[in-house]
Design an enzyme around this catalytic site. Structure first.
Site, PDB file in Angstrom:
ATOM      1  N   SER A 138      10.559  89.485  88.646  1.00  0.00           N
ATOM      2  CA  SER A 138      10.972  88.536  87.618  1.00  0.00           C
ATOM      3  C   SER A 138      11.760  87.414  88.299  1.00  0.00           C
ATOM      4  CB  SER A 138      11.801  89.253  86.548  1.00  0.00           C
ATOM      5  OG  SER A 138      12.203  88.360  85.543  1.00  0.00           O
ATOM      6  N   SER A 139      12.825  86.964  87.703  1.00  0.00           N
ATOM      7  CA  SER A 139      13.634  85.876  88.262  1.00  0.00           C
ATOM      8  C   SER A 139      14.931  85.772  87.484  1.00  0.00           C
ATOM      9  CB  SER A 139      12.875  84.548  88.167  1.00  0.00           C
ATOM     10  OG  SER A 139      13.722  83.441  88.447  1.00  0.00           O
ATOM     11  N   TYR A 152       8.440  79.010  82.453  1.00  0.00           N
ATOM     12  CA  TYR A 152       8.746  79.871  83.602  1.00  0.00           C
ATOM     13  C   TYR A 152       9.784  80.924  83.220  1.00  0.00           C
ATOM     14  CZ  TYR A 152      10.124  81.296  88.312  1.00  0.00           C
ATOM     15  OH  TYR A 152      10.404  82.036  89.434  1.00  0.00           O
ATOM     16  N   LYS A 156       9.299  85.089  82.720  1.00  0.00           N
ATOM     17  CA  LYS A 156      10.088  85.986  83.579  1.00  0.00           C
ATOM     18  C   LYS A 156      10.932  86.932  82.729  1.00  0.00           C
ATOM     19  CE  LYS A 156       8.699  84.639  87.619  1.00  0.00           C
ATOM     20  NZ  LYS A 156       7.798  85.520  88.396  1.00  0.00           N
TER      21      LYS A 156
END
Length: 253
Positions: A138-139, A152, A156
């Site tokens: 993920s982020s 984005y 995520k």
């Protein structure tokens, strides 16, 4: 610490550069056999040769992970070649950070659906493993609003939710599911090197946000990924491991 990886089988998407490449190398150094894929066929060949030099079985293929048939074929063929699958790492991202419809389409096809399809394709083999794990990349952009586009961060965040649901569902089968949320990660040929060269103001601003004064190296992220995927982390499931050098300010409860 012995991670218990010797003889196990790991599949990694996006395994030729950055975090994915370092995951593949660490798995191999720990004695796991490795299958990788990436769009760069030449990079796949070079990486596979480097992994084999570590004394393990290694295979790879050029794959566009947004192509469901190509992705499933790679998983099935890799399982046959390696005699099973124990661990999967979904690492590919479209890096679609613009604020437009194309970013939503790319993020859904690559970040989200490639992860879901990888899990589904690998599931028959994971169910036969005694050390099965799913790790999705993920982020920190999924944890809080930052300078990336809305698509984005949304996808995520969705990966974390998806992995937690899989962890609950699959726990009775002994299959673990987790996510790793890296902070900004700098490496040769990566997005942050490109930003450093072409948008130095954005790069300086991003760098200033991290109290460590630097960005992560891909190896630092990969070590967390491999540990989380390994039998050494056998009771950890449904977790989102944030590796960001104290970049994010939100408290995980």
């Amino acid at each position: 610490m012995d991670l218990g990886l010797k003889g196990l089988k790991a599949l990694i998407t996006g395994g030729t550069r950055g975090i994915g490449r370092h995951c593949a190398e660490i798995f191999a150094e720990e004695g796991a056999d490795v299958a990788i894929c990436a769009r760069d066929t030449a990079g796949v060949t070079e990486t596979v040769n480097a992994l084999k030099a570590k004394g393990v079985a290694a295979i790879g293929r050029g794959v566009d992970v947004s192509d469901r048939h190509a992705l499933k074929s790679w998983v099935t063929d890799s399982a046959a070649a390696l005699s099973g699958i124990d661990m999967i790492v979904a690492n590919v991202s479209a890096l679609a950070v613009a604020d437009d419809e194309a970013a939503w389409e790319a993020g859904f096809a690559v970040d989200m659906m490639h992860s879901v399809r990888l899990v589904n394709a690998a599931m028959p083999f994971l169910e036969k493993s005694e050390a099965a794990s799913i790790t999705l990349i993920s982020s920190v952009s999924g944890r809080e609003i930052d300078f990336t586009g809305p698509a984005y961060g949304a996808f995520k965040a969705a990966l974390v939710h998806y992995a937690q649901g899989q962890a609950m569902k699959l726990a009775p089968k002994g299959i673990r599911a987790n996510t790793v949320s890296p902070g900004n990660t700098y490496f040769e040929g990566g997005i942050w090197q490109n930003i450093e060269r072409n948008n130095p103001e954005l790069f300086a601003g991003a760098l200033a946000l991290n109290p460590t004064g630097r960005m992560a190296t891909p190896e630092e992220i990969a070590r967390g990924v491999v540990f989380l995927a390994s039998p050494a982390s056998s009771f950890t499931t449904g977790t989102n491991l944030v590796i960001d050098g104290a970049l994010t300010k939100g408290v995980q409860l």
